[in-house]
Structures are given as structure tokens and as C-alpha cells.
Scaffold this motif. Sequence first.
Motif, PDB file in Angstrom:
ATOM      1  N   LEU A  63       0.831  -1.218   0.000  1.00 54.40           N
ATOM      2  CA  LEU A  63       0.000   0.000   0.000  1.00 54.40           C
ATOM      3  C   LEU A  63       0.857   1.255   0.000  1.00 54.40           C
ATOM      4  O   LEU A  63       1.871   1.333   0.710  1.00 54.40           O
ATOM      5  N   THR A  64       0.443   2.246  -0.770  1.00 56.69           N
ATOM      6  CA  THR A  64       1.134   3.529  -0.720  1.00 56.69           C
ATOM      7  C   THR A  64       0.700   4.282   0.543  1.00 56.69           C
ATOM      8  O   THR A  64      -0.278   3.913   1.198  1.00 56.69           O
ATOM      9  N   ARG A  65       1.425   5.355   0.825  1.00 50.55           N
ATOM     10  CA  ARG A  65       1.276   6.019   2.123  1.00 50.55           C
ATOM     11  C   ARG A  65      -0.176   6.420   2.422  1.00 50.55           C
ATOM     12  O   ARG A  65      -0.687   6.151   3.501  1.00 50.55           O
ATOM     13  N   GLY A  66      -0.853   6.999   1.427  1.00 50.00           N
ATOM     14  CA  GLY A  66      -2.223   7.461   1.663  1.00 50.00           C
ATOM     15  C   GLY A  66      -3.166   6.333   2.019  1.00 50.00           C
ATOM     16  O   GLY A  66      -4.071   6.499   2.845  1.00 50.00           O
ATOM     17  N   ASN A  67      -2.966   5.172   1.404  1.00 47.48           N
ATOM     18  CA  ASN A  67      -3.866   4.054   1.661  1.00 47.48           C
ATOM     19  C   ASN A  67      -3.442   3.222   2.871  1.00 47.48           C
ATOM     20  O   ASN A  67      -4.276   2.541   3.474  1.00 47.48           O
ATOM     21  N   ALA A  68      -2.149   3.309   3.230  1.00 48.69           N
ATOM     22  CA  ALA A  68      -1.661   2.509   4.364  1.00 48.69           C
ATOM     23  C   ALA A  68      -2.298   2.964   5.674  1.00 48.69           C
ATOM     24  O   ALA A  68      -2.296   2.231   6.665  1.00 48.69           O
ATOM     25  N   GLY A  69      -2.862   4.197   5.669  1.00 39.91           N
ATOM     26  CA  GLY A  69      -3.483   4.707   6.889  1.00 39.91           C
ATOM     27  C   GLY A  69      -4.851   4.117   7.186  1.00 39.91           C
ATOM     28  O   GLY A  69      -5.320   4.182   8.318  1.00 39.91           O
ATOM     29  N   TRP A  70      -5.510   3.556   6.160  1.00 43.01           N
ATOM     30  CA  TRP A  70      -6.851   3.031   6.424  1.00 43.01           C
ATOM     31  C   TRP A  70      -7.084   1.596   5.929  1.00 43.01           C
ATOM     32  O   TRP A  70      -7.804   0.821   6.564  1.00 43.01           O
ATOM     33  N   ALA A 117     -16.911  -1.910  -0.532  1.00 41.59           N
ATOM     34  CA  ALA A 117     -15.725  -2.174  -1.356  1.00 41.59           C
ATOM     35  C   ALA A 117     -15.105  -0.847  -1.772  1.00 41.59           C
ATOM     36  O   ALA A 117     -15.825   0.087  -2.137  1.00 41.59           O
ATOM     37  N   HIS A 118     -13.788  -0.763  -1.713  1.00 41.83           N
ATOM     38  CA  HIS A 118     -13.082   0.486  -2.046  1.00 41.83           C
ATOM     39  C   HIS A 118     -11.912   0.161  -2.987  1.00 41.83           C
ATOM     40  O   HIS A 118     -10.928  -0.463  -2.576  1.00 41.83           O
ATOM     41  N   PRO A 119     -12.015   0.587  -4.266  1.00 45.19           N
ATOM     42  CA  PRO A 119     -10.921   0.316  -5.214  1.00 45.19           C
ATOM     43  C   PRO A 119      -9.739   1.250  -4.976  1.00 45.19           C
ATOM     44  O   PRO A 119      -9.929   2.418  -4.622  1.00 45.19           O
ATOM     45  N   MET A 120      -8.539   0.717  -5.197  1.00 44.86           N
ATOM     46  CA  MET A 120      -7.329   1.534  -5.017  1.00 44.86           C
ATOM     47  C   MET A 120      -6.359   1.316  -6.179  1.00 44.86           C
ATOM     48  O   MET A 120      -6.101   0.180  -6.569  1.00 44.86           O
ATOM     49  N   LEU A 141      -3.707  -3.898 -11.612  1.00 39.40           N
ATOM     50  CA  LEU A 141      -4.175  -2.524 -11.824  1.00 39.40           C
ATOM     51  C   LEU A 141      -4.952  -1.964 -10.642  1.00 39.40           C
ATOM     52  O   LEU A 141      -4.953  -0.759 -10.421  1.00 39.40           O
ATOM     53  N   VAL A 142      -5.639  -2.842  -9.944  1.00 38.34           N
ATOM     54  CA  VAL A 142      -6.490  -2.355  -8.849  1.00 38.34           C
ATOM     55  C   VAL A 142      -6.342  -3.275  -7.648  1.00 38.34           C
ATOM     56  O   VAL A 142      -6.266  -4.500  -7.781  1.00 38.34           O
ATOM     57  N   LEU A 143      -6.287  -2.646  -6.482  1.00 38.20           N
ATOM     58  CA  LEU A 143      -6.357  -3.397  -5.228  1.00 38.20           C
ATOM     59  C   LEU A 143      -7.703  -3.024  -4.607  1.00 38.20           C
ATOM     60  O   LEU A 143      -7.988  -1.839  -4.377  1.00 38.20           O
ATOM     61  N   LEU A 144      -8.544  -4.030  -4.389  1.00 42.18           N
ATOM     62  CA  LEU A 144      -9.904  -3.767  -3.907  1.00 42.18           C
ATOM     63  C   LEU A 144      -9.989  -4.135  -2.428  1.00 42.18           C
ATOM     64  O   LEU A 144      -9.773  -5.293  -2.059  1.00 42.18           O
ATOM     65  N   ALA A 145     -10.277  -3.122  -1.612  1.00 39.93           N
ATOM     66  CA  ALA A 145     -10.458  -3.362  -0.179  1.00 39.93           C
ATOM     67  C   ALA A 145     -11.925  -3.703   0.075  1.00 39.93           C
ATOM     68  O   ALA A 145     -12.825  -3.079  -0.491  1.00 39.93           O
ATOM     69  N   ILE A 146     -12.139  -4.696   0.942  1.00 38.77           N
ATOM     70  CA  ILE A 146     -13.491  -5.090   1.328  1.00 38.77           C
ATOM     71  C   ILE A 146     -13.562  -4.954   2.849  1.00 38.77           C
ATOM     72  O   ILE A 146     -12.727  -5.520   3.565  1.00 38.77           O
ATOM     73  N   GLY A 147     -14.544  -4.195   3.317  1.00 35.92           N
ATOM     74  CA  GLY A 147     -14.605  -4.006   4.766  1.00 35.92           C
ATOM     75  C   GLY A 147     -15.991  -3.622   5.236  1.00 35.92           C
ATOM     76  O   GLY A 147     -16.935  -3.501   4.448  1.00 35.92           O
TER      77      GLY A 147
END
Length: 190
Positions: A63-70, A117-120, A141-147
Amino acid sequence: MHELIESRWSARGYDPGASISVHDLETIVDAGRWAPTWGRLQPVRFVVGKRGDDTFDTLVGTLTRGNAGWAPRSAALILVCTSDRPDDPKEHTYAAVDLGLAVAQMSLQAVAVGFNAHPMAGFDAAAAVRAFDIPSDQRPLVLLAIGVPADPATLPDEIRERDEQPRSRLPLSEVAFAGQWGTPAFGERD
Ligand SMILES: Cc1cc2nc3c(=O)[nH]c(=O)nc-3n(C[C@H](O)[C@H](O)[C@H](O)COP(=O)(O)O)c2cc1C
């Protein structure tokens, strides 16, 4: 609009205590598998991590910095890859379209089984290629978070404030035309 579409949004403030069953996770990936693909080529592949397993931990590490926070608070992370054929411009273009369709279907299936779901795009694709030995004819191309969104009162201010920002879109009259480019196909709608 269908309620599944209306209730879909990209949350950040996930509940770190919420988990997803293998069954629900499988239905989400299966929804991606059943998306339409150009020429029936089926170029889309998935690397699936469920919180607590090694795949999840490896994906968190990309994860890049912005996404590593959540995003580490998500219940699952799904790396979505598609074929990488720059030598074949048509396949190359539609492979990306196919991946987008798969992500859309997975996002709606996630809502259907009670998840968000949140695409990154914010992850290190090269690191993922190395970690999972992804073949050279595939590109992540996409990392999809499911939460599951947490009680906002339990969230850090920064994450809560971003999730509470109003969501909006360009007016339909600015994006849908008929007769001539620029002539609205429909009346005003938010
Ligand atoms: C291809 C793609 C990549 C995205 N990458 C990120 C990302 O890295 N981090 C993030 O927080 N959101 C990311 N998003 C989510 C968008 O910011 C979000 O979908 C947009 O703000 C609209 O919000 P909504 O999904 O709640 O309607 C991405 C969305 C797409 C389609």
C-alpha cells in the motif's frame, strides 16, 4: 437506481474487528469472474487476501502512504490483474475495460453480502508482481479493499472527516448527450 448501486460508496473508516467469511469472499470474487469480457478472453485474475493470512499481509505491504493509513483495517484485499499485451492494442485496451467491469461487479456483490468495497490504484504494483510471482503477461491494476464501516465515533478524525465529505457527480446534463455532443439527453439531475 437499484439500491445496491445507490448504497455503494468507497469508505475508509473500516472496523478492524470485522471479518468476512470465506463464503462471502468467494461470492465477491465469483462476481468478478462472471463479468463480461471482450472476445470472451477472460483476462482478469485475482489474488485474494483475507485479514490474518499471509496474502493479506503481503498486500498490506504494497500500500502507498495514503492508503496505508486506512486499508489495513479492511477484512479482505483483492489484487485485480489483467492481461498485459501492449503489442496487441485492442486486447490491451479491452483487458483494462474487462478489469473495470470485474471490479464493478465485485463492488456490488460486496454490498449485497453486507460489505463495502473500495478500489485503489495506490499500491506498489511492481512489489506485488515480485511478491506473488505474477507472470510478465499480467499487470496488477487495482487493489480492492473489502470491509465494514466502523462506528464513526471510533475513527481517527482524519479518516472520519474524509468519509463524511459529501459525495457528488457531474450533473447528468453535462455527461449524457443526445442529438449532438453537448446537448443534454435528459433533464437536470444530481
Ligand atoms: C481506478 C480507481 C483507483 C482508485 N484509487 C484509490 C486510491 O488509491 N485510494 C483511495 O482512497 N481511493 C481510490 N479510489 C476511490 C475513488 O477515490 C472513489 O471511488 C471516488 O472518490 C468516488 O467515491 P465513491 O466511490 O464513494 O463514489 C479509486 C477509484 C478507482 C475507480
